[in-house]
Scaffold this motif. Structure first.
Motif, PDB file in Angstrom:
ATOM      1  N   ARG A 196      31.433  50.678  48.210  1.00  0.00           N
ATOM      2  CA  ARG A 196      31.584  49.939  47.970  1.00  0.00           C
ATOM      3  C   ARG A 196      32.943  49.148  47.415  1.00  0.00           C
ATOM      4  O   ARG A 196      33.254  47.905  47.201  1.00  0.00           O
ATOM      5  N   ALA A 197      33.722  50.540  47.456  1.00  0.00           N
ATOM      6  CA  ALA A 197      35.394  49.688  47.040  1.00  0.00           C
ATOM      7  C   ALA A 197      36.099  48.738  48.069  1.00  0.00           C
ATOM      8  O   ALA A 197      36.990  47.477  48.059  1.00  0.00           O
ATOM      9  N   LEU A 198      36.395  49.133  49.833  1.00  0.00           N
ATOM     10  CA  LEU A 198      36.192  48.227  50.295  1.00  0.00           C
ATOM     11  C   LEU A 198      34.960  46.422  50.476  1.00  0.00           C
ATOM     12  O   LEU A 198      36.190  45.630  50.076  1.00  0.00           O
ATOM     13  N   LYS A 199      34.556  46.632  50.374  1.00  0.00           N
ATOM     14  CA  LYS A 199      33.727  45.708  50.548  1.00  0.00           C
ATOM     15  C   LYS A 199      33.368  45.081  48.809  1.00  0.00           C
ATOM     16  O   LYS A 199      34.077  43.337  49.655  1.00  0.00           O
ATOM     17  N   THR A 200      34.174  45.389  48.485  1.00  0.00           N
ATOM     18  CA  THR A 200      34.988  44.494  47.077  1.00  0.00           C
ATOM     19  C   THR A 200      36.082  43.614  46.996  1.00  0.00           C
ATOM     20  O   THR A 200      36.083  42.596  47.136  1.00  0.00           O
ATOM     21  N   VAL A 201      36.766  44.776  48.045  1.00  0.00           N
ATOM     22  CA  VAL A 201      37.925  44.249  48.055  1.00  0.00           C
ATOM     23  C   VAL A 201      37.969  42.860  48.970  1.00  0.00           C
ATOM     24  O   VAL A 201      38.952  41.352  48.758  1.00  0.00           O
ATOM     25  N   ILE A 202      36.938  42.728  50.233  1.00  0.00           N
ATOM     26  CA  ILE A 202      37.110  41.933  51.141  1.00  0.00           C
ATOM     27  C   ILE A 202      36.081  40.586  51.038  1.00  0.00           C
ATOM     28  O   ILE A 202      37.013  39.501  50.539  1.00  0.00           O
ATOM     29  N   ILE A 229      44.494  44.343  43.833  1.00  0.00           N
ATOM     30  CA  ILE A 229      43.576  45.250  43.989  1.00  0.00           C
ATOM     31  C   ILE A 229      43.698  46.924  43.811  1.00  0.00           C
ATOM     32  O   ILE A 229      42.405  47.756  43.662  1.00  0.00           O
ATOM     33  N   CYS A 230      44.853  47.136  43.216  1.00  0.00           N
ATOM     34  CA  CYS A 230      44.030  48.376  42.274  1.00  0.00           C
ATOM     35  C   CYS A 230      43.186  48.444  41.428  1.00  0.00           C
ATOM     36  O   CYS A 230      42.746  49.321  40.692  1.00  0.00           O
ATOM     37  N   GLU A 231      42.842  47.045  40.375  1.00  0.00           N
ATOM     38  CA  GLU A 231      41.912  47.799  38.976  1.00  0.00           C
ATOM     39  C   GLU A 231      40.678  47.580  40.184  1.00  0.00           C
ATOM     40  O   GLU A 231      39.503  47.971  40.104  1.00  0.00           O
ATOM     41  N   ILE A 232      40.333  46.415  41.360  1.00  0.00           N
ATOM     42  CA  ILE A 232      38.992  47.110  42.714  1.00  0.00           C
ATOM     43  C   ILE A 232      39.073  48.431  42.972  1.00  0.00           C
ATOM     44  O   ILE A 232      37.774  48.824  42.102  1.00  0.00           O
ATOM     45  N   LEU A 233      40.104  48.979  43.259  1.00  0.00           N
ATOM     46  CA  LEU A 233      39.781  50.372  43.651  1.00  0.00           C
ATOM     47  C   LEU A 233      39.177  51.562  42.827  1.00  0.00           C
ATOM     48  O   LEU A 233      38.270  52.526  43.087  1.00  0.00           O
ATOM     49  N   ILE A 234      40.202  51.052  41.458  1.00  0.00           N
ATOM     50  CA  ILE A 234      40.064  52.278  40.265  1.00  0.00           C
ATOM     51  C   ILE A 234      38.755  52.122  40.086  1.00  0.00           C
ATOM     52  O   ILE A 234      37.803  52.450  39.670  1.00  0.00           O
TER      53      ILE A 234
END
Length: 480
Positions: free
Chosen positions: A399-405, A386-391
């Motif tokens: 976009r970060a939250l959509k990628t996490v979803i 998750i950290c890698e996605i947020l960074i």
């Protein structure tokens, strides 16, 4: 006549000034001064004291470290003939360290003392004191060094990292194998994504340990403490170790068991560690599963944890990490060898909100309910993922939250036919009840009818509550 004398006086002054400038520029004054001191020293009889770097058991001589730090704190280091320049972990600071091929001169209570380095097979420092001064200044001088060293240590807020190297030959087996490595990890206890109550309990346990020397001695126990951090990879165990070291202000000694040849080498490494240190052994379960006859044995590890050699130092914290503790020999995890067990599970919605706040500055977002819902349906990712996605998407929180979803949905779909359950080990168990049907798919996955989803949602809610109650296995030991 008066005018002539005045001219001669002015000429003499100018001549003296020119000569002094010449001597100063060529260093002759400095050379003459050193020659004078050298000749003066020949008329005195000196007493010599050797301070070896290691004792007969190959443990570090703490006095050597204190003297070395003291000498490098002297103002005369800037005027020394040879000085080594090092950049510290703080990029704006430059450290000046005496070169070992010179004599260091110090003054104390009006007496002149000399230090020199001897870099033979065994390193040591040599102290030279005039015999006429030794009875008057030796003990006060050494006490002064201790005091200055304590002040230096209090000002030093940097954690040092030591790693063990491989023993290259039999002749080096009894020599020091610890190597200083840069440590610039920026994490702190405040930045760790962890349940706030659990974090408070751990901090309280560490604070109690720091104040419990007399308590341990009254019990007849060695002043040390051990922690087990277990959970899937990427859940923040190594980051938490760095935060622990900064919280305690302890140096880290990272022990790589794969670079140790046998039990004796492990014992020597342990004896060469110092007080106020954090001993770290990572992935202990993986090592025990792959160990060979020539490697450190289970008996050697047990002796490292609570054997006689482990009692040769105090004020130390030992940390072991592993993925799961179910397959570990119970003798390793018994009380006395491991005092505190801390579980690091995969990321849940509470931890996700902490990460979103630290990485994206979000306290809330319209997509948070959707993220929470998919977490409740059993999707799992590690904190590292998750950290890698947020960074990677820090410029666009949406976009970060959509990628996490999307990543959570992908994880969930990859485990079709299994119901996740979060035991205390942090692993995801499976169940034959399907989450999705394969009928009615049209470019995607067909979902069960609403009634079935409600039933499963109630099951997930009860499982989540049960897992949260069993998430942490940390003892309630308290010290006065």
């Amino acid at each position: 006549m008066f005018l002539l004398n005045l001219i001669l006086l002015v000429f003499a002054i100018i001549l003296v000034w020119l000569i002094s400038r010449f001597l100063y520029r060529t260093g002759l004054i400095y050379s003459l001064k050193k020659a004078w001191l050298f000749m003066a020293d020949k008329f005195y009889v000196y007493q010599f004291y050797k301070i070896p770097k290691f004792n007969e058991n190959m443990q570090e001589n703490l006095l050597y470290r204190k003297v070395h730090a003291y000498l490098n704190s002297l103002p005369c280091v800037e005027d020394s003939d040879f000085v080594n320049l090092f950049s510290s972990s703080k990029s704006a600071e430059i450290s000046l360290i005496f070169d070992e091929n010179q004599t260091v001169v110090d003054k104390f209570l009006g007496a002149r003392v000399l230090w020199r380095f001897e870099n033979s097979e065994a390193k040591y420092l040599v102290l030279e004191i005039r015999k006429s001064d030794k009875r008057r200044i030796l003990v006060p001088y050494l006490q002064h060094i201790h005091q200055v060293f304590d002040e230096i240590e209090q000002k030093r807020k940097e954690v040092r990292l030591f790693v063990n190297g491989e023993v290259e030959s039999e002749s080096q087996r009894n020599r020091r194998c610890w190597r200083l490595a840069p440590f610039t990890h920026p994490t702190t206890m405040e930045t760790i994504a962890m349940d706030s109550d659990l974090k408070a309990r751990i901090k309280s346990d560490l604070e109690n340990f720091l104040k419990s020397r007399q308590y341990y001695h009254r019990l007849g126990r060695v002043w040390k403490r051990s922690y087990l951090l277990y959970g899937p990879t990427g859940t923040g165990k190594s980051t938490f170790i760095a935060a622990m070291a900064k919280f305690l202000n302890y140096d880290i000694y990272e022990i790589n068991l794969h670079k140790i040849g046998n039990d004796s080498d492990l014992k020597h490494l342990l004896l060469q560690t110092t007080a106020k240190s954090l001993l770290v052994v990572e992935d202990l379960d993986l090592y025990l599963q792959t160990t060979t006859a020539a490697a450190v044995s289970l008996s050697g590890i047990l002796n490292f944890m609570d054997g006689i050699s482990s009692c040769c130092g105090e004020e130390r914290v030992t940390v072991f990490t592993m993925t799961a503790k179910e397959n570990i020999d119970p003798t390793i995890l018994r009380p006395g060898r491991v005092d505190v067990h801390i579980n690091f599970p995969l990321c849940d919605f509470t931890a996700f909100k902490t990460l979103a706040g630290s990485h994206l500055g979000l306290k809330g977002h319209k997509l948070f309910p959707q993220v929470q819902e998919i977490f409740q349906t059993g999707a799992t990712l590690s904190q590292a993922e998750i950290c890698e996605i947020l960074i990677s998407n820090r410029s666009s929180p949406t976009r970060a939250l959509k990628t996490v979803i999307t990543a959570l949905q992908t994880d969930l779909s990859s485990r079709v036919g299994r119901i996740p359950n979060r035991p205390t080990s942090g692993r995801v168990e499976s169940d034959p009840t399907p989450l999705f049907s394969r009928e009615g798919q049209c470019g995607g996955i067909g979902i069960h009818p609403i009634r079935e989803i409600k039933n499963l949602y109630g099951f997930f809610r009860s499982s989540s509550r049960k897992a949260s109650m069993e998430k942490v296995d940390i003892d309630d030991f308290s010290e006065s």
